[in-house]
Scaffold this active site. Structure first.
Site, PDB file in Angstrom:
ATOM      1  N   CYS A 263       7.075   6.338   5.449  1.00  0.00           N
ATOM      2  CA  CYS A 263       7.129   5.049   6.160  1.00  0.00           C
ATOM      3  C   CYS A 263       7.419   5.137   7.654  1.00  0.00           C
ATOM      4  O   CYS A 263       6.648   4.610   8.456  1.00  0.00           O
ATOM      5  CB  CYS A 263       8.161   4.144   5.507  1.00  0.00           C
ATOM      6  SG  CYS A 263       7.651   3.628   3.870  1.00  0.00           S
TER       7      CYS A 263
HETATM    8  P1  NAD Z   1       2.050   4.898  -2.838  1.00  0.00           P
HETATM    9  O1  NAD Z   1       0.997   5.644  -2.148  1.00  0.00           O
HETATM   10  O2  NAD Z   1       3.155   5.629  -3.540  1.00  0.00           O
HETATM   11  O3  NAD Z   1       1.382   3.926  -3.919  1.00  0.00           O
HETATM   12  C1  NAD Z   1       0.264   3.148  -3.701  1.00  0.00           C
HETATM   13  C2  NAD Z   1      -0.465   2.986  -5.031  1.00  0.00           C
HETATM   14  O4  NAD Z   1      -1.531   2.051  -4.849  1.00  0.00           O
HETATM   15  C3  NAD Z   1      -1.102   4.264  -5.545  1.00  0.00           C
HETATM   16  O5  NAD Z   1      -0.668   4.499  -6.864  1.00  0.00           O
HETATM   17  C4  NAD Z   1      -2.621   3.983  -5.502  1.00  0.00           C
HETATM   18  O6  NAD Z   1      -3.325   4.620  -6.540  1.00  0.00           O
HETATM   19  C5  NAD Z   1      -2.620   2.466  -5.671  1.00  0.00           C
HETATM   20  N1  NAD Z   1      -3.830   1.775  -5.211  1.00  0.00           N
HETATM   21  C6  NAD Z   1      -4.579   1.990  -4.095  1.00  0.00           C
HETATM   22  N2  NAD Z   1      -5.591   1.105  -4.031  1.00  0.00           N
HETATM   23  C7  NAD Z   1      -5.507   0.308  -5.133  1.00  0.00           C
HETATM   24  C8  NAD Z   1      -6.234  -0.803  -5.620  1.00  0.00           C
HETATM   25  N3  NAD Z   1      -7.290  -1.291  -4.971  1.00  0.00           N
HETATM   26  N4  NAD Z   1      -5.865  -1.360  -6.781  1.00  0.00           N
HETATM   27  C9  NAD Z   1      -4.796  -0.876  -7.463  1.00  0.00           C
HETATM   28  N5  NAD Z   1      -4.047   0.165  -7.042  1.00  0.00           N
HETATM   29  C10 NAD Z   1      -4.387   0.742  -5.883  1.00  0.00           C
HETATM   30  O7  NAD Z   1       2.661   3.898  -1.765  1.00  0.00           O
HETATM   31  P2  NAD Z   1       4.174   3.381  -1.630  1.00  0.00           P
HETATM   32  O8  NAD Z   1       5.031   4.417  -1.045  1.00  0.00           O
HETATM   33  O9  NAD Z   1       4.587   2.727  -2.911  1.00  0.00           O
HETATM   34  O10 NAD Z   1       3.985   2.259  -0.517  1.00  0.00           O
HETATM   35  C11 NAD Z   1       3.280   1.058  -0.763  1.00  0.00           C
HETATM   36  C12 NAD Z   1       3.476   0.107   0.415  1.00  0.00           C
HETATM   37  O11 NAD Z   1       4.874  -0.224   0.522  1.00  0.00           O
HETATM   38  C13 NAD Z   1       3.086   0.705   1.761  1.00  0.00           C
HETATM   39  O12 NAD Z   1       2.564  -0.305   2.566  1.00  0.00           O
HETATM   40  C14 NAD Z   1       4.405   1.194   2.323  1.00  0.00           C
HETATM   41  O13 NAD Z   1       4.404   1.253   3.725  1.00  0.00           O
HETATM   42  C15 NAD Z   1       5.359   0.136   1.810  1.00  0.00           C
HETATM   43  N6  NAD Z   1       6.741   0.580   1.653  1.00  0.00           N
HETATM   44  C16 NAD Z   1       7.018   1.806   1.139  1.00  0.00           C
HETATM   45  C17 NAD Z   1       8.339   2.200   0.982  1.00  0.00           C
HETATM   46  C18 NAD Z   1       8.680   3.566   0.432  1.00  0.00           C
HETATM   47  O14 NAD Z   1       9.833   3.968   0.566  1.00  0.00           O
HETATM   48  N7  NAD Z   1       7.755   4.281  -0.172  1.00  0.00           N
HETATM   49  C19 NAD Z   1       9.385   1.340   1.345  1.00  0.00           C
HETATM   50  C20 NAD Z   1       9.064   0.079   1.833  1.00  0.00           C
HETATM   51  C21 NAD Z   1       7.741  -0.294   1.986  1.00  0.00           C
END
Ligand code: NAD
Length: 426
Positions: A263
């Site tokens: 992030c």
């Molecule tokens: P991640 O990459 O772990 O997970 C994203 C998931 O989305 C994956 O499993 C992927 O296969 C799936 N995906 C992609 N396109 C798709 C679609 N069209 N339909 C269904 N599934 C789909 O990402 P994350 O770390 O969980 O982060 C997600 C969001 O949250 C990002 O915008 C990130 O910036 C934000 N965020 C993350 C954190 C963190 O600590 N990881 C904290 C706060 C906010």
């Protein structure tokens, strides 16, 4: 309530498991078949403390299931978007997952009514210029009439994600229409924290400004730490003294080898690009990124000051960007390992959870099953993640090294148990 969560990564799955444990009916949607299968077996495809137990229970009681196809969802009150928003090569936000997820949701909305909640981190303007138009175009409906839209940024910390889900500092709801915001606020009614309601754009920016501020705070204490190292002052004592001031606060004042994770880097880069686009410059954020990029390399420089490490065996303890997670995205261990390999070192690493993910980046390192195995016959040891188990290492564990050089990048060793080590900033 019936909740659909699109994207089952760190945020989506923790959110889904959290809501399911509060007795809501939750369906996870993910394009990744392996993730969907894992979730339906009650096994988390990622490591996050406490998630295994919560997920197994939710699947067993029928409160949570997963599918690859949102079209199979029968009825839902909310559709959370929790897909990734990575960086493009130029640092700009890549919206390809958001666009595809919005179109899929548009298809679903054609025949269903629901409130769409953007939980992914997106730049101001994204929900209004990308998410809503895609849903409207595909569904043929108009926001506020056929469906509602809110922005509800996520602030969880990996490694503490479930704790943060159940006990957030605040919940931010940015809304297009009052009714959708009321509905979302109702979903969170059992949470004991302030709820801040804003416009959509404001909610989007609150998330970026928060991450950019935290990244800046870490970078600031790292610079102070670098100075402390040259002045022979313990930065941890300095941070403690600073943190007692309520205006400063002690959180995120741990000096070390820099921030990593999926992030901070990408969000600071995206905010920087957004500022450029507006015709302005953010010199603070530019500096944060460049100082942070140099910080992990300081541990390699310190090591080189102690010995000629070319072609030597270096033990790395900890690969994940922080303790409590298996996530190695943007982890400081990556540039450190890269530099060691450039010097011909053989790298023996141990991480309790993140080795499998690191193997995808560096398949040819030696991955061991314990810290003791990594340390055996090593010429030096670098500690890069603050896993609690490293706090119990003792002089006896390090006695198996060939050459006793120990440098920690996160303050975790216990000086009562280990002697003769140094820290990157202490
Ligand atoms: P991640 O990459 O772990 O997970 C994203 C998931 O989305 C994956 O499993 C992927 O296969 C799936 N995906 C992609 N396109 C798709 C679609 N069209 N339909 C269904 N599934 C789909 O990402 P994350 O770390 O969980 O982060 C997600 C969001 O949250 C990002 O915008 C990130 O910036 C934000 N965020 C993350 C954190 C963190 O600590 N990881 C904290 C706060 C906010």
């Amino acid at each position: 309530m019936r909740i659909t969560v699109v994207g089952s990564g760190y945020v989506g799955l923790c959110t889904a498991a959290g809501f399911a444990s509060l007795e809501h009916e939750v369906i996870c949607v993910d394009v990744d078949k392996n993730k969907v299968d894992c979730i339906n077996r009650g096994e988390p495809p990622i490591y996050e403390e406490g998630l295994g137990e919560l997920l197994a229970k939710a699947v067993k009681t029928g409160k949570l299931s997963a599918t690859q196809n949102i079209g199979t969802v029968k009825d839902t009150d909310f559709i959370f978007i929790a897909v990734g928003t990575p960086s493009k090569q130029d640092g700009n936000i890549d919206l390809k997952y958001i666009e595809k997820a919005s179109e899929d949701i548009g298809n679903f909305i054609k025949n269903n009514d629901a409130t769409v909640v953007v939980k992914s981190t997106v730049l101001p303007g994204t929900t209004e210029n990308t998410v809503i138009p895609a849903i409207e175009r595909v569904s043929g409906k108009t926001v506020g009439k056929g469906f509602g839209v809110c922005v509800n940024p996520e602030f969880l910390r990996e490694g503490k994600a479930l704790d943060d889900f159940f006990n957030p500092d605040r919940i931010v709801i940015g809304g297009y229409d009052r009714e959708s915001c009321d509905r979302l606020q109702e979903l969170y009614s059992s949470f004991n924290c302030p709820i801040k309601r804003t416009s959509i754009k404001t909610a989007e920016l609150i998330k970026y400004a928060s991450n950019a501020f935290l990244a800046t705070k870490i970078t600031f204490i790292n610079e102070i730490g670098n100075l402390c190292k040259t002045l022979d002052i313990d930065v941890n004592e300095v941070a403690e003294g600073m943190g007692l001031d309520k205006r400063i606060g002690g959180h995120f004042l741990q000096a070390g080898i820099g921030f990593g994770g999926s992030c901070f880097g990408k969000d600071v880069s995206a905010l920087l690009r957004k500022t450029d686009e507006s015709g302005d410059k953010s010199r603070i954020l530019e500096t944060v990124l460049s100082v942070n990029a140099a910080q992990p390399l300081r541990i390699v420089s310190l090591l080189e000051k102690r010995a000629d490490i070319r072609n030597r065996a270096v033990a790395i303890l900890g690969l994940a960007f922080k303790e409590g997670t298996d996530d190695v995205r943007d982890a400081p261990s990556i540039p450190v390992v890269t530099e060691l390999l450039r010097r011909g070192c053989s790298v023996r690493c141990y991480d309790p959870k993140a080795s499998e993910n690191m193997k995808k980046i560096f398949p040819n390192l030696t991955y061991t099953g314990s810290a003791a195995e990594a340390l055996n016959a090593a010429d030096a040891c670098l500690i890069l993640t603050g896993w609690e188990e490293f706090a119990s290492l003792t002089d006896k564990d390090f006695s198996a090294m060939n050459n006793r050089i120990i440098i920690e990048g996160r303050k975790i060793l216990d000086p009562e148990k280990v002697s003769g080590y140094e820290g990157v900033c202490w």
